[in-house]
Design a protein around this motif. Sequence first.
Motif, PDB file in Angstrom:
ATOM      1  N   GLY A  80       0.811  -1.203   0.000  1.00 44.74           N
ATOM      2  CA  GLY A  80       0.000   0.000   0.000  1.00 44.74           C
ATOM      3  C   GLY A  80       0.852   1.264   0.000  1.00 44.74           C
ATOM      4  N   ILE A  81       0.170   2.407  -0.145  1.00 47.05           N
ATOM      5  CA  ILE A  81       0.860   3.683   0.028  1.00 47.05           C
ATOM      6  C   ILE A  81       0.944   3.890   1.539  1.00 47.05           C
ATOM      7  N   PRO A  82       2.152   3.991   2.121  1.00 44.05           N
ATOM      8  CA  PRO A  82       2.225   4.127   3.571  1.00 44.05           C
ATOM      9  C   PRO A  82       1.415   5.339   4.035  1.00 44.05           C
ATOM     10  N   ASN A  83       0.612   5.144   5.085  1.00 41.16           N
ATOM     11  CA  ASN A  83      -0.210   6.249   5.587  1.00 41.16           C
ATOM     12  C   ASN A  83       0.644   7.468   5.914  1.00 41.16           C
ATOM     13  N   LEU A  84       1.867   7.193   6.381  1.00 43.55           N
ATOM     14  CA  LEU A  84       2.753   8.297   6.741  1.00 43.55           C
ATOM     15  C   LEU A  84       3.068   9.157   5.524  1.00 43.55           C
ATOM     16  N   MET A  85       3.164   8.505   4.363  1.00 42.03           N
ATOM     17  CA  MET A  85       3.436   9.225   3.123  1.00 42.03           C
ATOM     18  C   MET A  85       2.189   9.980   2.678  1.00 42.03           C
ATOM     19  N   GLY A  86       1.047   9.351   2.958  1.00 42.51           N
ATOM     20  CA  GLY A  86      -0.217   9.935   2.546  1.00 42.51           C
ATOM     21  C   GLY A  86      -0.509  11.280   3.178  1.00 42.51           C
ATOM     22  N   ILE A  87       0.131  11.534   4.329  1.00 38.72           N
ATOM     23  CA  ILE A  87      -0.151  12.812   5.007  1.00 38.72           C
ATOM     24  C   ILE A  87       0.713  13.949   4.480  1.00 38.72           C
ATOM     25  N   LEU A  88       1.625  13.631   3.585  1.00 37.36           N
ATOM     26  CA  LEU A  88       2.468  14.698   3.035  1.00 37.36           C
ATOM     27  C   LEU A  88       1.614  15.697   2.252  1.00 37.36           C
ATOM     28  N   PRO A  89       1.959  16.989   2.324  1.00 36.26           N
ATOM     29  CA  PRO A  89       1.182  17.971   1.559  1.00 36.26           C
ATOM     30  C   PRO A  89       1.210  17.618   0.072  1.00 36.26           C
ATOM     31  N   GLY A  90       0.066  17.711  -0.555  1.00 40.37           N
ATOM     32  CA  GLY A  90       0.000  17.452  -1.995  1.00 40.37           C
ATOM     33  C   GLY A  90      -0.343  16.022  -2.364  1.00 40.37           C
ATOM     34  N   MET A  91      -0.321  15.120  -1.383  1.00 42.51           N
ATOM     35  CA  MET A  91      -0.594  13.718  -1.713  1.00 42.51           C
ATOM     36  C   MET A  91      -2.050  13.500  -2.159  1.00 42.51           C
ATOM     37  N   THR A  92      -2.999  14.175  -1.492  1.00 43.89           N
ATOM     38  CA  THR A  92      -4.404  14.024  -1.886  1.00 43.89           C
ATOM     39  C   THR A  92      -4.619  14.601  -3.286  1.00 43.89           C
ATOM     40  N   ALA A  93      -3.977  15.724  -3.545  1.00 41.01           N
ATOM     41  CA  ALA A  93      -4.090  16.326  -4.875  1.00 41.01           C
ATOM     42  C   ALA A  93      -3.505  15.374  -5.913  1.00 41.01           C
ATOM     43  N   PHE A  94      -2.399  14.736  -5.545  1.00 36.30           N
ATOM     44  CA  PHE A  94      -1.748  13.820  -6.476  1.00 36.30           C
ATOM     45  C   PHE A  94      -2.631  12.596  -6.779  1.00 36.30           C
ATOM     46  N   THR A  95      -3.161  11.960  -5.726  1.00 34.34           N
ATOM     47  CA  THR A  95      -3.981  10.761  -5.955  1.00 34.34           C
ATOM     48  C   THR A  95      -5.284  11.130  -6.690  1.00 34.34           C
ATOM     49  N   SER A  96      -5.811  12.316  -6.409  1.00 36.74           N
ATOM     50  CA  SER A  96      -7.026  12.762  -7.104  1.00 36.74           C
ATOM     51  C   SER A  96      -6.742  12.952  -8.587  1.00 36.74           C
ATOM     52  N   TRP A  97      -5.632  13.612  -8.872  1.00 33.30           N
ATOM     53  CA  TRP A  97      -5.237  13.846 -10.265  1.00 33.30           C
ATOM     54  C   TRP A  97      -5.046  12.512 -10.974  1.00 33.30           C
ATOM     55  N   PHE A  98      -4.412  11.604 -10.252  1.00 33.24           N
ATOM     56  CA  PHE A  98      -4.117  10.294 -10.831  1.00 33.24           C
ATOM     57  C   PHE A  98      -5.405   9.531 -11.155  1.00 33.24           C
ATOM     58  N   MET A  99      -6.359   9.554 -10.216  1.00 31.99           N
ATOM     59  CA  MET A  99      -7.621   8.838 -10.428  1.00 31.99           C
ATOM     60  C   MET A  99      -8.416   9.468 -11.570  1.00 31.99           C
ATOM     61  N   LYS A 100      -8.390  10.807 -11.658  1.00 34.35           N
ATOM     62  CA  LYS A 100      -9.100  11.484 -12.750  1.00 34.35           C
ATOM     63  C   LYS A 100      -8.543  11.053 -14.095  1.00 34.35           C
ATOM     64  N   LYS A 101      -7.232  10.859 -14.147  1.00 28.93           N
ATOM     65  CA  LYS A 101      -6.596  10.421 -15.383  1.00 28.93           C
ATOM     66  C   LYS A 101      -7.069   9.013 -15.755  1.00 28.93           C
ATOM     67  N   LYS A 102      -7.153   8.160 -14.734  1.00 28.16           N
ATOM     68  CA  LYS A 102      -7.602   6.780 -14.972  1.00 28.16           C
ATOM     69  C   LYS A 102      -9.052   6.755 -15.445  1.00 28.16           C
ATOM     70  N   ILE A 103      -9.877   7.634 -14.860  1.00 29.43           N
ATOM     71  CA  ILE A 103     -11.299   7.701 -15.232  1.00 29.43           C
ATOM     72  C   ILE A 103     -11.436   8.178 -16.688  1.00 29.43           C
ATOM     73  N   ALA A 104     -10.649   9.195 -17.037  1.00 26.47           N
ATOM     74  CA  ALA A 104     -10.720   9.736 -18.399  1.00 26.47           C
ATOM     75  C   ALA A 104     -10.274   8.689 -19.413  1.00 26.47           C
ATOM     76  N   LYS A 105      -9.337   7.850 -19.011  1.00 25.57           N
ATOM     77  CA  LYS A 105      -8.788   6.848 -19.919  1.00 25.57           C
ATOM     78  C   LYS A 105      -9.839   5.826 -20.383  1.00 25.57           C
ATOM     79  N   VAL A 106     -10.840   5.555 -19.544  1.00 22.34           N
ATOM     80  CA  VAL A 106     -11.885   4.614 -19.970  1.00 22.34           C
ATOM     81  C   VAL A 106     -13.041   5.335 -20.670  1.00 22.34           C
ATOM     82  N   GLY A 107     -12.844   6.631 -20.940  1.00 22.83           N
ATOM     83  CA  GLY A 107     -13.854   7.370 -21.701  1.00 22.83           C
ATOM     84  C   GLY A 107     -14.969   7.948 -20.860  1.00 22.83           C
ATOM     85  N   ALA A 108     -14.819   7.892 -19.529  1.00 22.16           N
ATOM     86  CA  ALA A 108     -15.858   8.456 -18.666  1.00 22.16           C
ATOM     87  C   ALA A 108     -15.590   9.947 -18.458  1.00 22.16           C
ATOM     88  N   PRO A 109     -16.618  10.771 -18.585  1.00 18.34           N
ATOM     89  CA  PRO A 109     -16.440  12.214 -18.418  1.00 18.34           C
ATOM     90  C   PRO A 109     -16.291  12.616 -16.960  1.00 18.34           C
TER      91      PRO A 109
END
Lengths: 167, 102
Positions: A80-109
């Motif tokens: 997993g992503i260590p929880n300790l790493m998850g609390i770093l500033p910008g991590m939520t923005a990063f995972t959100s950006w990453f998931m949005k990219k994955k969603i767009a890749k399957v053609g979902a708006p």
Amino acid sequence: MESEQRRIAFICSKGDLDMAYPALVMGWAALGNGIDVTVFFTFWGMDMISKDRQKHLELAPVANTSMKMRLMGLPTGTLGIPNLMGILPGMTAFTSWFMKKKIAKVGAPPVDEYLQMMVDAGAHLYACKMSVDMFGLKKEDFVEGVEDIVTASDFMDMTEGSQIIFI
Amino acid sequence: MSDLVKDVAFNAEGYMIDAKQWSREIAEFLAKLEGIEVLTPDHWKIIDFCRTTGLASGKAPTLRQITVGTGISTKDLFALFPKGPAKKVAKIAGLGKPEGCV
């Protein structure tokens, strides 16, 4: 040939990016198959229809046991992503950006566009009265397409005979 | 009229098995079965798009692919093929069941 009109209602109670999609995907599929769709937004789910939140839904890596590093293409098995790493500033923005990219890749708006598609296809959207009062919101805070702010009892009346899915 | 589809094979769900057996006359006939009496130029724009992409990829396009590909809005698509365009469009275009989710 004409059978009874099938109806389905979704209750969206979560505001995380990943929890916004189940109702969008299933609701859109239902509309495409001629099924009546009603969506009731309550508690955090109101983020999905709030003008200032709708385009900024996030996915936090902290305390998310399904979020593995391999999602990012790293050869790390089921680590997993260590929880300790998850609390770093910008991590939520990063995972959100990453998931949005994955969603767009399957053609979902994105969420806002998906909901608009559903409204255009005839879905009915409502916000929960108690949640609206709790968070001090008004109808103007919601995007176009939200028809009304209704009570739990109203929801029960308007979904008589519907299949109900709680998310 | 039904002589048209006398030799056309359909699966249990009502989709044509061989997309090559399709003709515009068959589309008009199938549209009537789906409750659409007259196919307008906008209907044809959608059907032609589905035929082109469907034959090229082997898969019926999804509703979003149709709106993006034809420029016809979601509202209009649902008005042209009332009560669920997903299956209706694919059936009338002589293609299989759409496989995508969006």
